[in-house]
Design an enzyme around this catalytic site. Structure first.
Site, PDB file in Angstrom:
ATOM      1  N   ASN A  94       0.796  -1.221   0.000  1.00  0.00           N
ATOM      2  CA  ASN A  94       0.000   0.000   0.000  1.00  0.00           C
ATOM      3  C   ASN A  94       0.835   1.280   0.000  1.00  0.00           C
ATOM      4  OD1 ASN A  94      -2.445   1.755   0.847  1.00  0.00           O
ATOM      5  ND2 ASN A  94      -1.045   1.974   2.577  1.00  0.00           N
ATOM      6  N   SER A 130      -5.352   3.455  -7.842  1.00  0.00           N
ATOM      7  CA  SER A 130      -6.161   4.659  -7.635  1.00  0.00           C
ATOM      8  C   SER A 130      -7.125   4.822  -8.798  1.00  0.00           C
ATOM      9  CB  SER A 130      -5.258   5.892  -7.538  1.00  0.00           C
ATOM     10  OG  SER A 130      -6.021   7.081  -7.474  1.00  0.00           O
ATOM     11  N   TYR A 188       1.711  10.957 -10.898  1.00  0.00           N
ATOM     12  CA  TYR A 188       0.954  10.100  -9.979  1.00  0.00           C
ATOM     13  C   TYR A 188       0.074   9.124 -10.746  1.00  0.00           C
ATOM     14  CZ  TYR A 188      -2.210   8.736  -6.186  1.00  0.00           C
ATOM     15  OH  TYR A 188      -2.951   8.021  -5.268  1.00  0.00           O
ATOM     16  N   SER A 241       2.001   6.367 -12.356  1.00  0.00           N
ATOM     17  CA  SER A 241       2.448   5.374 -11.382  1.00  0.00           C
ATOM     18  C   SER A 241       1.314   4.442 -10.978  1.00  0.00           C
ATOM     19  CB  SER A 241       3.052   6.058 -10.145  1.00  0.00           C
ATOM     20  OG  SER A 241       2.057   6.641  -9.326  1.00  0.00           O
ATOM     21  N   LYS A 242       0.126   4.987 -10.810  1.00  0.00           N
ATOM     22  CA  LYS A 242      -0.991   4.158 -10.365  1.00  0.00           C
ATOM     23  C   LYS A 242      -1.518   3.265 -11.488  1.00  0.00           C
ATOM     24  CE  LYS A 242      -1.052   5.295  -6.068  1.00  0.00           C
ATOM     25  NZ  LYS A 242      -0.811   4.282  -5.023  1.00  0.00           N
ATOM     26  N   ILE A 301     -10.618   9.545  -0.682  1.00  0.00           N
ATOM     27  CA  ILE A 301     -10.626   8.953   0.656  1.00  0.00           C
ATOM     28  C   ILE A 301      -9.969   9.945   1.613  1.00  0.00           C
ATOM     29  CG2 ILE A 301      -9.940   6.982   2.075  1.00  0.00           C
ATOM     30  CD1 ILE A 301     -11.781   6.166  -0.206  1.00  0.00           C
TER      31      ILE A 301
END
Length: 266
Positions: free
Chosen positions: A93, A146, A161, A164-165, A194
């Site tokens: 995670n 994500s 980001y 990467s996800k 979240i």
């Protein structure tokens, strides 16, 4: 502790366990009977989580590790196996928001930092856990991706980001295929908005404010469900299910948990 633990006898490794989704998952796994190895970059936070688990009657190890440093992570897994005798499940995670900015203003080193922490960190987490899972004859792995990079591509400056996800989701599906003959399942959770502190792990370039994008009218708010943004505990419930034997025929799935957010904001 639960009266009928779903993870009784299991040993689980959780990276990024000091806060947010990682912390919530660690607490939930321990509540359901698992011994939990808490891996995080920050000693103070991971020790606090260990204290919470022990206060509730569970068992946990707190290990301060930079997952972008493979030698540190390998040593941590050796400690877990030495202490608990095995490793059954892994929740990979740990990750960062990283650099946020227009593509042309992102420094090469900042791009590398985001990809190294998120993609290589996930790869390392899985790679060095595999021998322990194979030794058991079965295992379960969950990765954190994500909505960004899987369903949502409208966030200003999120190219590093989101890349990467997206990579994590692809890697997870490849790993699921490769590891299936060894009875090792791999699934991917893709959370939407979240309530966590991930924004503290990023750095926004000033040029983001001047990025020109075509204006789009979205419905009021981003999460259609009345409760609004999701909670780490809600993601933890999904992680628990995927890691448990209840999901023993689920592998290679990318499960979006976003309260239908991505149906509104794409």
């Amino acid at each position: 502790m639960s009266n009928s633990p779903r993870m009784n006898g299991k040993v689980s490794v959780v990276t990024g366990a000091g806060s947010g989704i990682g912390r919530a998952a660690a607490l939930r796994l321990a509540e359901e009977g698992s011994k939990v190895a808490l891996i995080d970059l920050h000693a103070e936070t991971v020790e606090k989580v260990r204290g919470e688990i022990q206060a509730a009657g569970g068992q946990a190890l707190a290990l301060t590790v930079d997952i972008s440093e493979p030698a540190q992570y390998r040593e941590a897994l050796q400690k877990v196996a030495s202490e608990y005798g095995k490793i059954d499940t892994l929740f990979a995670n740990a990750g960062i928001l990283g650099v946020v900015g227009p593509i042309e203003s992102i420094e090469d080193d900042d791009w590398d930092k985001t990809l190294t922490n998120n993609v290589k960190g996930t790869f390392t987490s899985v790679k060095y856990a595999i021998p322990y899972l194979k030794e058991n004859g079965k295992g379960s792995i969950v990765l954190t991706s994500s909505l960004s990079g899987t369903r949502v591509f409208s966030q200003k400056g999120f190219s590093a980001y989101s890349t990467s996800k997206a990579s994590i989701a692809a890697f997870g599906q490849m790993a699921a295929f490769e590891l299936a003959p060894f009875n090792i399942r791999v699934n991917i959770v893709a959370p939407g908005t979240i309530e966590t502190n991930i924004s503290d792990t990023g750095e926004q370039e000033p040029e983001v404010e001047n990025m020109n994008t075509k204006p789009v009218e979205f419905p009021e708010g981003t999460v259609p469900l009345p409760e609004g943004s999701g909670k780490p505990e809600q993601v933890a419930n999904l992680v628990l299910f995927l890691l448990s034997d209840e999901a023993d025929h689920v592998s290679g799935a990318v499960v979006h948990i976003d309260g239908a957010e991505s149906l509104f904001v794409g």
